[in-house]
Structure formats: C-alpha cells, structure tokens
Write a protein that holds these residues in place. Structure first.
Motif, mmCIF file in Angstrom:
data_model
loop_
_atom_site.group_PDB
_atom_site.id
_atom_site.type_symbol
_atom_site.label_atom_id
_atom_site.label_comp_id
_atom_site.label_asym_id
_atom_site.label_seq_id
_atom_site.Cartn_x
_atom_site.Cartn_y
_atom_site.Cartn_z
ATOM 1 N N GLU A 71 -3.891 9.612 8.187
ATOM 2 C CA GLU A 71 -3.338 8.905 7.021
ATOM 3 C C GLU A 71 -4.458 8.461 6.097
ATOM 4 O OE1 GLU A 71 -0.875 5.654 8.258
ATOM 5 O OE2 GLU A 71 0.405 6.943 9.488
ATOM 6 N N ARG A 72 -4.150 8.429 4.795
ATOM 7 C CA ARG A 72 -5.090 7.924 3.803
ATOM 8 C C ARG A 72 -4.322 7.109 2.779
ATOM 9 N NH1 ARG A 72 -4.528 10.772 -0.910
ATOM 10 N NH2 ARG A 72 -3.555 12.801 -0.703
ATOM 11 N N VAL A 73 -4.987 6.115 2.220
ATOM 12 C CA VAL A 73 -4.380 5.297 1.183
ATOM 13 C C VAL A 73 -4.413 6.098 -0.122
ATOM 14 C CG1 VAL A 73 -4.534 3.157 -0.141
ATOM 15 C CG2 VAL A 73 -5.041 3.153 2.314
ATOM 16 N N ALA A 74 -3.288 6.202 -0.783
ATOM 17 C CA ALA A 74 -3.204 6.943 -2.046
ATOM 18 C C ALA A 74 -3.915 6.162 -3.140
ATOM 19 C CB ALA A 74 -1.754 7.177 -2.425
ATOM 20 N N SER A 75 -4.564 6.886 -4.007
ATOM 21 C CA SER A 75 -5.265 6.208 -5.116
ATOM 22 C C SER A 75 -4.923 6.837 -6.439
ATOM 23 C CB SER A 75 -6.759 6.246 -4.899
ATOM 24 O OG SER A 75 -7.214 7.574 -4.744
ATOM 25 N N GLN A 115 0.846 -1.183 0.000
ATOM 26 C CA GLN A 115 0.000 0.000 0.000
ATOM 27 C C GLN A 115 0.884 1.236 0.000
ATOM 28 O OE1 GLN A 115 -2.356 -0.232 3.585
ATOM 29 N NE2 GLN A 115 -4.164 -0.743 2.377
ATOM 30 N N ILE A 116 0.377 2.295 -0.624
ATOM 31 C CA ILE A 116 1.042 3.597 -0.542
ATOM 32 C C ILE A 116 0.121 4.487 0.270
ATOM 33 C CG2 ILE A 116 1.937 5.574 -1.801
ATOM 34 C CD1 ILE A 116 2.567 3.691 -4.115
ATOM 35 N N VAL A 117 0.634 4.965 1.385
ATOM 36 C CA VAL A 117 -0.142 5.749 2.338
ATOM 37 C C VAL A 117 0.394 7.174 2.353
ATOM 38 C CG1 VAL A 117 -0.748 5.967 4.776
ATOM 39 C CG2 VAL A 117 -0.570 3.709 3.743
ATOM 40 N N VAL A 118 -0.515 8.146 2.346
ATOM 41 C CA VAL A 118 -0.136 9.553 2.450
ATOM 42 C C VAL A 118 -0.415 9.996 3.882
ATOM 43 C CG1 VAL A 118 -0.555 11.880 1.612
ATOM 44 C CG2 VAL A 118 -0.665 9.957 0.025
#
Length: 171
Positions: free
Chosen positions: A167-171, A158-161
């Motif tokens: 925090e949010r998962v990048a999409s 996962q790529i998390v910002v």
C-alpha cells in the motif's frame, strides 16, 4: 461564498450504470406524478403544475440515491447503502486490479460500528478494507477524488492505493 455553503454542494460520487429497472422506475414515477397532477387538477380544481413542480426534486433525489455506489461530501461518506460520519472513517482505500472493476473502500476507526443492517461485501483479494464497492474503471478518477478530498474532507483522512506489492498513500 462561505466554506459551509460551498461544502453542501461539493461532493465526489461514483454511480452505477443505468439499468432498465431503474429507468422503468424513474419513468413510472414521472407518469404517476403527472397522472396525480391531472387527477387533482380535475377533482379539486387545483393547478396540476404545482404537484409536478413539487414532486420533481423528490423523484430526482430518489433516482440519484438508487444509483450512488460511493460518495463523500460535507456530511460524511456513503459506501453502497452504508452512510458513515466523517469521524468514523480513517482512510479511503483504492484498488485497481488488472482484471475487473476498480474497488473503493473505507477503513474505520477502532471504536466505529457499522449501522445495523449494513451489508458487507465478501472479502476481495485485492481490497484490504472490509467495507468496499466495485465501480467501473471508466467512472473512477483518483485525481478528482484527491482534489475533492483536499478541498473539504477532514485533515485526518488518508487515501491509500492498494497494489499487489503493498500500500502507498496517494498524492
């Protein structure tokens, strides 16, 4: 082209800026190789161009490796001087504080251990991951990182910002 072969050439990397010391090392290496080629050509009646052609890939790779801050490819992940296999990495964490450089870090599996001698940066308030590097904002591109990760990173990654609000998962 097969996925295995394409994966060797695919990578995402962020480098540090050129420094006078790095450039001096690069030019010093080039001059040393040319001098060695001339010496071998004179002493052994050998073609000096063979030495130059054989050494150029090694010099190029050495210089490139000195400048890499963050990279991932088919083999794994590199954060600073720490190289990690894919099965040890669970997330990439990205933070872009209002002041300063962008931060790219990794979160590891619970059982994963850092290699011996791995240098860990001191904690940064904007970066929740323990292993990270600071990169210049203009060299970091989240969309490019996402695209490369979708192409060949393992499915579990996962790529998390990380933002001040959470925090949010990048999409």
């Amino acid at each position: 082209m097969s996925n295995q072969r394409r994966g060797r050439w695919e990578r995402y990397k962020v480098t540090r800026p050129f420094s006078p010391q790095d450039l001096a090392g690069l030019w010093g290496s080039i001059i040393a190789v040319v001098a060695l080629a001339a010496l071998l050509g004179w002493a052994l009646d050998m073609k000096g161009g063979v030495v130059i052609v054989a050494a150029i890939p090694f010099i190029s790779q050495w210089f490139d490796q000195k400048r890499i801050l963050f990279q991932f490819d088919a083999a794994g992940v590199r954060v600073g001087n720490v190289v990690l296999p894919w099965n040890d990495v669970t997330q990439f964490v990205v933070a872009t504080p209002a002041q300063g450089d962008a931060l790219i870090g990794v979160r590891l599996q619970e059982h994963a251990m850092l290699p011996a001698g791995a240098a860990v940066s001191p904690a940064h308030p904007a970066m929740p991951a323990p292993l990270y590097v600071a990169v210049q904002n203009h060299k970091f591109d989240l969309d490019k990182m996402l695209g490369k990760a979708r192409k060949y990173a393992p499915a579990h990654l996962q790529i998390v910002v990380a933002e001040p609000t959470g925090e949010r998962v990048a999409s």
